[in-house]
Design a protein around this motif. Structure first.
Motif, PDB file in Angstrom:
ATOM      1  N   ILE A 235       3.816  -3.333   5.665  1.00 35.45           N
ATOM      2  CA  ILE A 235       2.470  -3.863   5.809  1.00 35.45           C
ATOM      3  C   ILE A 235       2.531  -5.107   6.682  1.00 35.45           C
ATOM      4  CG2 ILE A 235       0.488  -4.806   4.552  1.00 35.45           C
ATOM      5  CD1 ILE A 235       1.847  -3.366   2.033  1.00 35.45           C
ATOM      6  N   ALA A 236       1.570  -5.238   7.596  1.00 34.56           N
ATOM      7  CA  ALA A 236       1.478  -6.430   8.438  1.00 34.56           C
ATOM      8  C   ALA A 236       0.110  -7.069   8.239  1.00 34.56           C
ATOM      9  CB  ALA A 236       1.665  -6.073   9.903  1.00 34.56           C
ATOM     10  N   ILE A 237       0.106  -8.396   8.281  1.00 33.23           N
ATOM     11  CA  ILE A 237      -1.136  -9.153   8.154  1.00 33.23           C
ATOM     12  C   ILE A 237      -1.136 -10.242   9.218  1.00 33.23           C
ATOM     13  CG2 ILE A 237      -2.565 -10.584   6.656  1.00 33.23           C
ATOM     14  CD1 ILE A 237      -1.230  -9.217   4.254  1.00 33.23           C
ATOM     15  N   PRO A 238      -2.124 -10.234  10.144  1.00 35.66           N
ATOM     16  CA  PRO A 238      -2.213 -11.308  11.131  1.00 35.66           C
ATOM     17  C   PRO A 238      -2.679 -12.590  10.445  1.00 35.66           C
ATOM     18  CG  PRO A 238      -4.122  -9.886  11.324  1.00 35.66           C
ATOM     19  CD  PRO A 238      -3.218  -9.268  10.292  1.00 35.66           C
ATOM     20  N   VAL A 239      -2.021 -13.695  10.730  1.00 35.82           N
ATOM     21  CA  VAL A 239      -2.387 -14.960  10.091  1.00 35.82           C
ATOM     22  C   VAL A 239      -2.545 -16.079  11.110  1.00 35.82           C
ATOM     23  CG1 VAL A 239      -1.361 -14.432   7.842  1.00 35.82           C
ATOM     24  CG2 VAL A 239       0.030 -15.493   9.595  1.00 35.82           C
ATOM     25  N   THR A 240      -3.451 -16.983  10.779  1.00 37.43           N
ATOM     26  CA  THR A 240      -3.663 -18.210  11.527  1.00 37.43           C
ATOM     27  C   THR A 240      -3.969 -19.298  10.513  1.00 37.43           C
ATOM     28  OG1 THR A 240      -4.513 -17.013  13.454  1.00 37.43           O
ATOM     29  CG2 THR A 240      -5.076 -19.347  13.298  1.00 37.43           C
ATOM     30  N   ASN A 241      -3.246 -20.383  10.572  1.00 45.02           N
ATOM     31  CA  ASN A 241      -3.450 -21.508   9.658  1.00 45.02           C
ATOM     32  C   ASN A 241      -3.434 -21.079   8.189  1.00 45.02           C
ATOM     33  OD1 ASN A 241      -3.695 -23.261  11.862  1.00 45.02           O
ATOM     34  ND2 ASN A 241      -5.869 -22.824  12.032  1.00 45.02           N
TER      35      ASN A 241
ATOM     36  N   ALA B  55      -2.616 -14.344   3.050  1.00 47.79           N
ATOM     37  CA  ALA B  55      -1.867 -13.089   3.185  1.00 47.79           C
ATOM     38  C   ALA B  55      -1.370 -12.609   1.824  1.00 47.79           C
ATOM     39  CB  ALA B  55      -0.688 -13.281   4.144  1.00 47.79           C
ATOM     40  N   GLU B  56      -0.941 -13.536   0.974  1.00 47.44           N
ATOM     41  CA  GLU B  56      -0.449 -13.176  -0.359  1.00 47.44           C
ATOM     42  C   GLU B  56      -1.541 -12.506  -1.192  1.00 47.44           C
ATOM     43  OE1 GLU B  56      -0.257 -16.444   0.762  1.00 47.44           O
ATOM     44  OE2 GLU B  56       1.792 -16.254   1.487  1.00 47.44           O
ATOM     45  N   GLU B  57      -2.748 -13.074  -1.145  1.00 45.77           N
ATOM     46  CA  GLU B  57      -3.861 -12.479  -1.888  1.00 45.77           C
ATOM     47  C   GLU B  57      -4.202 -11.101  -1.348  1.00 45.77           C
ATOM     48  OE1 GLU B  57      -6.961 -15.768  -3.254  1.00 45.77           O
ATOM     49  OE2 GLU B  57      -6.270 -16.094  -1.187  1.00 45.77           O
ATOM     50  N   ALA B  58      -4.224 -10.970  -0.025  1.00 45.25           N
ATOM     51  CA  ALA B  58      -4.580  -9.694   0.598  1.00 45.25           C
ATOM     52  C   ALA B  58      -3.584  -8.598   0.245  1.00 45.25           C
ATOM     53  CB  ALA B  58      -4.689  -9.860   2.112  1.00 45.25           C
ATOM     54  N   VAL B  59      -2.298  -8.885   0.343  1.00 44.11           N
ATOM     55  CA  VAL B  59      -1.298  -7.860   0.030  1.00 44.11           C
ATOM     56  C   VAL B  59      -1.308  -7.547  -1.460  1.00 44.11           C
ATOM     57  CG1 VAL B  59       0.814  -9.229  -0.365  1.00 44.11           C
ATOM     58  CG2 VAL B  59       0.961  -6.991   0.737  1.00 44.11           C
ATOM     59  N   GLY B  60      -1.572  -8.544  -2.290  1.00 44.57           N
ATOM     60  CA  GLY B  60      -1.668  -8.312  -3.727  1.00 44.57           C
ATOM     61  C   GLY B  60      -2.798  -7.351  -4.066  1.00 44.57           C
ATOM     62  N   LYS B  61      -3.953  -7.556  -3.457  1.00 46.49           N
ATOM     63  CA  LYS B  61      -5.094  -6.656  -3.665  1.00 46.49           C
ATOM     64  C   LYS B  61      -4.754  -5.252  -3.184  1.00 46.49           C
ATOM     65  CE  LYS B  61      -8.604  -9.061  -5.288  1.00 46.49           C
ATOM     66  NZ  LYS B  61      -9.392  -8.684  -6.448  1.00 46.49           N
TER      67      LYS B  61
ATOM     68  N   ASP C 240       7.091  -2.879   0.730  1.00 50.62           N
ATOM     69  CA  ASP C 240       6.782  -2.629  -0.665  1.00 50.62           C
ATOM     70  C   ASP C 240       7.530  -1.414  -1.176  1.00 50.62           C
ATOM     71  OD1 ASP C 240       4.676  -1.001  -2.540  1.00 50.62           O
ATOM     72  OD2 ASP C 240       4.619  -0.214  -0.516  1.00 50.62           O
ATOM     73  N   ASP C 241       7.841  -1.469  -2.451  1.00 50.53           N
ATOM     74  CA  ASP C 241       8.475  -0.355  -3.141  1.00 50.53           C
ATOM     75  C   ASP C 241       7.689  -0.120  -4.422  1.00 50.53           C
ATOM     76  OD1 ASP C 241      10.206   1.612  -4.042  1.00 50.53           O
ATOM     77  OD2 ASP C 241      11.658   0.179  -4.831  1.00 50.53           O
ATOM     78  N   HIS C 242       6.866   0.914  -4.409  1.00 52.52           N
ATOM     79  CA  HIS C 242       6.052   1.276  -5.569  1.00 52.52           C
ATOM     80  C   HIS C 242       5.189   0.118  -6.076  1.00 52.52           C
ATOM     81  CE1 HIS C 242       9.236   4.323  -5.450  1.00 52.52           C
ATOM     82  NE2 HIS C 242       8.253   5.131  -5.811  1.00 52.52           N
TER      83      HIS C 242
ATOM     84  N   VAL D  10       6.448  -6.072  -3.822  1.00 48.89           N
ATOM     85  CA  VAL D  10       6.976  -6.595  -2.558  1.00 48.89           C
ATOM     86  C   VAL D  10       8.473  -6.804  -2.706  1.00 48.89           C
ATOM     87  CG1 VAL D  10       6.952  -8.523  -0.935  1.00 48.89           C
ATOM     88  CG2 VAL D  10       4.804  -7.678  -1.894  1.00 48.89           C
ATOM     89  N   THR D  11       9.240  -6.166  -1.823  1.00 46.92           N
ATOM     90  CA  THR D  11      10.697  -6.298  -1.861  1.00 46.92           C
ATOM     91  C   THR D  11      11.232  -7.185  -0.744  1.00 46.92           C
ATOM     92  OG1 THR D  11      10.952  -4.280  -0.554  1.00 46.92           O
ATOM     93  CG2 THR D  11      11.009  -4.053  -2.964  1.00 46.92           C
ATOM     94  N   ARG D  12      10.411  -7.374   0.296  1.00 46.12           N
ATOM     95  CA  ARG D  12      10.836  -8.207   1.422  1.00 46.12           C
ATOM     96  C   ARG D  12       9.604  -8.758   2.104  1.00 46.12           C
ATOM     97  NH1 ARG D  12      13.395  -6.283   7.000  1.00 46.12           N
ATOM     98  NH2 ARG D  12      14.130  -8.283   7.756  1.00 46.12           N
ATOM     99  N   ARG D  13       9.716 -10.005   2.563  1.00 45.11           N
ATOM    100  CA  ARG D  13       8.616 -10.650   3.259  1.00 45.11           C
ATOM    101  C   ARG D  13       9.186 -11.533   4.360  1.00 45.11           C
ATOM    102  NH1 ARG D  13       4.336 -14.999   0.732  1.00 45.11           N
ATOM    103  NH2 ARG D  13       3.392 -15.512   2.729  1.00 45.11           N
ATOM    104  N   PHE D  14       8.558 -11.489   5.543  1.00 45.54           N
ATOM    105  CA  PHE D  14       8.985 -12.374   6.614  1.00 45.54           C
ATOM    106  C   PHE D  14       7.849 -12.587   7.595  1.00 45.54           C
ATOM    107  CE2 PHE D  14      10.191  -8.064   7.687  1.00 45.54           C
ATOM    108  CZ  PHE D  14       9.878  -7.925   9.034  1.00 45.54           C
TER     109      PHE D  14
END
Length: 127
Positions: free
Chosen positions: A3-9, A88-94, A27-29, A32-36
């Motif tokens: 998953i990718a999320i464009p971010v600014t500030n 980004a954390e909230e978006a991927v969590g949802k 993500d695995d099921h 989140v298993t990796r983030r960068f």
């Protein structure tokens, strides 16, 4: 899934071309298993799409990007989930929790509905 999320500030960006970079999540099921983070140094939507393709992205969670940017991302084979207005954390969590709402402008199969969906919850935000 990647998953990718464009971010600014620190928040989800409303432009692929003008974002400062992309937060990448693997993500695995539903976990989140990796983030960068990768800086976006390009000047166009095409540059951003090329970067996402290099990382094998499956889903793009983004802010209320233009229809042209949505179309370009979809043509590149990305599942596009526009409308996130949060971190980004909230978006991927949802996204990973399955909190999706139907949106006729976005066709995908990511949520298992085999129909149309979007990342944003009621009210158009991630809250």
């Amino acid at each position: 899934m990647r998953i990718a999320i464009p971010v600014t500030n620190g928040t989800v960006s409303a432009s692929l071309a003008l974002c400062k970079g992309f937060e990448f999540f693997e993500d695995d099921h539903g976990r989140v298993t990796r983030r960068f983070f990768i800086e976006h140094t390009g000047m166009s939507t095409a540059d951003a799409i090329t970067l996402l393709e290099q990382y094998g992205i499956d889903a793009l969670i983004c802010g209320p990007i233009s229809e042209a940017e949505q179309r370009e991302a979809a043509l590149a084979g990305l599942m596009v989930f526009p409308g996130a207005v949060c971190s980004a954390e909230e978006a991927v969590g949802k996204f990973l929790s399955g909190a999706v709402a139907r949106d006729p402008a976005n066709t995908c199969n990511a949520c298992g509905h085999n129909a149309t969906c979007s990342i944003y919850a009621a009210g158009g935000t991630c809250s």
